[in-house]
Design a protein around this motif. Structure first.
Motif, PDB file in Angstrom:
ATOM      1  N   PHE A  75      22.007 -12.474 -52.909  1.00 15.17           N
ATOM      2  CA  PHE A  75      22.618 -12.163 -51.844  1.00 15.17           C
ATOM      3  C   PHE A  75      21.978 -11.735 -51.188  1.00 15.17           C
ATOM      4  O   PHE A  75      21.420 -11.632 -51.214  1.00 15.17           O
ATOM      5  CB  PHE A  75      23.739 -11.345 -52.597  1.00 15.17           C
ATOM      6  CG  PHE A  75      24.478 -11.439 -53.662  1.00 15.17           C
ATOM      7  CD1 PHE A  75      25.470 -12.435 -53.039  1.00 15.17           C
ATOM      8  CD2 PHE A  75      23.613 -11.539 -55.331  1.00 15.17           C
ATOM      9  CE1 PHE A  75      26.818 -12.585 -54.885  1.00 15.17           C
ATOM     10  CE2 PHE A  75      24.823 -12.176 -55.918  1.00 15.17           C
ATOM     11  CZ  PHE A  75      26.503 -12.190 -56.145  1.00 15.17           C
ATOM     12  N   LYS A 111      24.166  -2.985 -53.355  1.00 14.46           N
ATOM     13  CA  LYS A 111      23.604  -2.937 -52.112  1.00 14.46           C
ATOM     14  C   LYS A 111      24.515  -1.287 -51.912  1.00 14.46           C
ATOM     15  O   LYS A 111      23.412  -0.937 -51.120  1.00 14.46           O
ATOM     16  CB  LYS A 111      25.217  -3.321 -51.163  1.00 14.46           C
ATOM     17  CG  LYS A 111      25.148  -4.617 -51.547  1.00 14.46           C
ATOM     18  CD  LYS A 111      26.157  -6.027 -50.603  1.00 14.46           C
ATOM     19  CE  LYS A 111      25.825  -7.633 -51.243  1.00 14.46           C
ATOM     20  NZ  LYS A 111      26.931  -8.102 -50.055  1.00 14.46           N
ATOM     21  N   ASP A 137      28.796 -16.101 -63.163  1.00 12.44           N
ATOM     22  CA  ASP A 137      29.269 -14.682 -62.655  1.00 12.44           C
ATOM     23  C   ASP A 137      29.131 -13.578 -62.553  1.00 12.44           C
ATOM     24  O   ASP A 137      29.285 -13.196 -63.438  1.00 12.44           O
ATOM     25  CB  ASP A 137      31.076 -15.440 -62.398  1.00 12.44           C
ATOM     26  CG  ASP A 137      31.352 -16.556 -62.217  1.00 12.44           C
ATOM     27  OD1 ASP A 137      30.258 -16.900 -61.215  1.00 12.44           O
ATOM     28  OD2 ASP A 137      31.800 -17.279 -63.111  1.00 12.44           O
ATOM     29  N   ILE A 138      28.592 -12.846 -61.407  1.00 17.76           N
ATOM     30  CA  ILE A 138      28.279 -12.180 -61.191  1.00 17.76           C
ATOM     31  C   ILE A 138      29.510 -10.891 -60.681  1.00 17.76           C
ATOM     32  O   ILE A 138      29.287 -11.300 -59.622  1.00 17.76           O
ATOM     33  CB  ILE A 138      27.023 -11.436 -60.683  1.00 17.76           C
ATOM     34  CG1 ILE A 138      25.414 -12.382 -61.037  1.00 17.76           C
ATOM     35  CG2 ILE A 138      26.834  -9.987 -60.221  1.00 17.76           C
ATOM     36  CD1 ILE A 138      23.882 -12.023 -60.105  1.00 17.76           C
ATOM     37  N   PRO A 139      29.925  -9.771 -61.012  1.00 21.15           N
ATOM     38  CA  PRO A 139      31.254  -9.733 -60.716  1.00 21.15           C
ATOM     39  C   PRO A 139      30.754  -8.505 -59.414  1.00 21.15           C
ATOM     40  O   PRO A 139      29.801  -8.028 -59.161  1.00 21.15           O
ATOM     41  CB  PRO A 139      31.213  -8.167 -62.025  1.00 21.15           C
ATOM     42  CG  PRO A 139      30.617  -8.411 -63.274  1.00 21.15           C
ATOM     43  CD  PRO A 139      29.389  -9.322 -62.699  1.00 21.15           C
ATOM     44  N   GLU A 140      32.182  -8.444 -58.313  1.00 25.96           N
ATOM     45  CA  GLU A 140      31.698  -8.034 -56.770  1.00 25.96           C
ATOM     46  C   GLU A 140      31.636  -6.960 -57.438  1.00 25.96           C
ATOM     47  O   GLU A 140      31.113  -6.465 -55.645  1.00 25.96           O
ATOM     48  CB  GLU A 140      33.350  -8.335 -56.036  1.00 25.96           C
ATOM     49  CG  GLU A 140      33.002  -8.311 -54.680  1.00 25.96           C
ATOM     50  CD  GLU A 140      33.788  -8.876 -53.708  1.00 25.96           C
ATOM     51  OE1 GLU A 140      33.889  -8.384 -52.956  1.00 25.96           O
ATOM     52  OE2 GLU A 140      34.420  -9.318 -54.300  1.00 25.96           O
ATOM     53  N   GLU A 141      31.747  -5.805 -57.540  1.00 23.96           N
ATOM     54  CA  GLU A 141      31.982  -4.727 -57.619  1.00 23.96           C
ATOM     55  C   GLU A 141      30.339  -4.187 -58.511  1.00 23.96           C
ATOM     56  O   GLU A 141      29.425  -3.338 -57.764  1.00 23.96           O
ATOM     57  CB  GLU A 141      32.864  -3.032 -59.240  1.00 23.96           C
ATOM     58  CG  GLU A 141      32.946  -4.329 -60.294  1.00 23.96           C
ATOM     59  CD  GLU A 141      34.067  -6.063 -60.452  1.00 23.96           C
ATOM     60  OE1 GLU A 141      34.013  -5.943 -61.497  1.00 23.96           O
ATOM     61  OE2 GLU A 141      34.401  -5.607 -59.497  1.00 23.96           O
ATOM     62  N   GLU A 142      29.288  -4.970 -59.203  1.00 19.78           N
ATOM     63  CA  GLU A 142      28.205  -4.623 -59.661  1.00 19.78           C
ATOM     64  C   GLU A 142      27.239  -5.566 -58.540  1.00 19.78           C
ATOM     65  O   GLU A 142      26.514  -4.700 -58.328  1.00 19.78           O
ATOM     66  CB  GLU A 142      27.498  -5.742 -60.849  1.00 19.78           C
ATOM     67  CG  GLU A 142      26.693  -5.398 -61.320  1.00 19.78           C
ATOM     68  CD  GLU A 142      26.184  -6.276 -62.399  1.00 19.78           C
ATOM     69  OE1 GLU A 142      24.914  -6.424 -62.638  1.00 19.78           O
ATOM     70  OE2 GLU A 142      26.749  -7.081 -63.308  1.00 19.78           O
ATOM     71  N   ILE A 143      27.596  -6.480 -57.858  1.00 19.37           N
ATOM     72  CA  ILE A 143      26.761  -6.761 -56.393  1.00 19.37           C
ATOM     73  C   ILE A 143      26.564  -5.776 -55.910  1.00 19.37           C
ATOM     74  O   ILE A 143      25.708  -5.148 -54.833  1.00 19.37           O
ATOM     75  CB  ILE A 143      26.947  -8.049 -55.689  1.00 19.37           C
ATOM     76  CG1 ILE A 143      27.224  -9.303 -56.734  1.00 19.37           C
ATOM     77  CG2 ILE A 143      26.476  -8.127 -53.972  1.00 19.37           C
ATOM     78  CD1 ILE A 143      27.924 -10.655 -55.832  1.00 19.37           C
ATOM     79  N   ASN A 144      28.571  -5.437 -54.832  1.00 20.00           N
ATOM     80  CA  ASN A 144      28.845  -3.770 -54.224  1.00 20.00           C
ATOM     81  C   ASN A 144      28.083  -2.684 -54.882  1.00 20.00           C
ATOM     82  O   ASN A 144      27.324  -1.882 -53.422  1.00 20.00           O
ATOM     83  CB  ASN A 144      30.063  -3.370 -54.140  1.00 20.00           C
ATOM     84  CG  ASN A 144      30.974  -4.459 -53.293  1.00 20.00           C
ATOM     85  OD1 ASN A 144      29.891  -5.702 -51.920  1.00 20.00           O
ATOM     86  ND2 ASN A 144      32.072  -5.002 -53.655  1.00 20.00           N
TER      87      ASN A 144
END
Length: 160
Positions: free
Chosen positions: A6, A139, A129-136
């Protein structure tokens, strides 16, 4: 092994050389000072701070994790770039072999700088798949670190 990367940017009002010195070169000392609830300490286990250096970060009471071991992959003071990987710790869980971060700080024409960031998640086994909440969350943690360092630098204009 799968790799998921990302990319994102963080704008800063602080000039590139000053933020690089504080946020990268002196992060081991500065992060526990500006984020004591999140980071208790950073200890160099081996190396001199350059590539190959291994560091142990101990998290504060406000964190869900206890420790993370980091390895410096690259440090280029002339081009304001820094790469490191989390190689051990609870943050990896049973899903990730390592998580690598690449940061390049670019000067902006009208002052300030921008952190060009890439986070690469190296999975154990097949790509997941990496959950969007983990990515956010990742960040947001990096943004919070940069904001805390910026606040320190604004409050202490003669440091760094």
């Amino acid at each position: 092994m799968g790799v998921v990367t990302f990319r994102f940017d963080i704008l800063s009002p602080i000039p590139r050389a000053r933020i690089f010195k504080a946020a990268i070169l002196d992060a081991d000392n500065l992060l526990p000072k500006v984020l004591p609830q999140a980071i208790k300490s950073v200890e160099v286990l081996e190396g001199d701070g350059g590539p190959g250096t291994i560091k142990l970060m101990t998290f504060g009471k406000g964190s869900q994790y206890k420790t993370a071991k980091h390895k410096v992959e690259a440090l280029d003071k002339e081009n304001f770039t820094y790469c490191y990987s989390i190689i051990e710790g609870e943050v990896l869980g049973t899903t990730f072999e390592k998580i690598s971060y690449e940061v390049k700080i670019i000067a902006l024409a009208l002052g300030g700088s921008v952190f060009k960031c890439a986070a690469s998640y190296f999975t154990i086994g097949e790509e997941v798949d990496i959950p969007e909440e983990e990515i956010n969350a990742g960040k947001e943690e990096l943004c919070a670190m940069v904001e805390a360092i910026e606040a320190y630098l604004v409050a202490n204009p003669y440091d760094y």
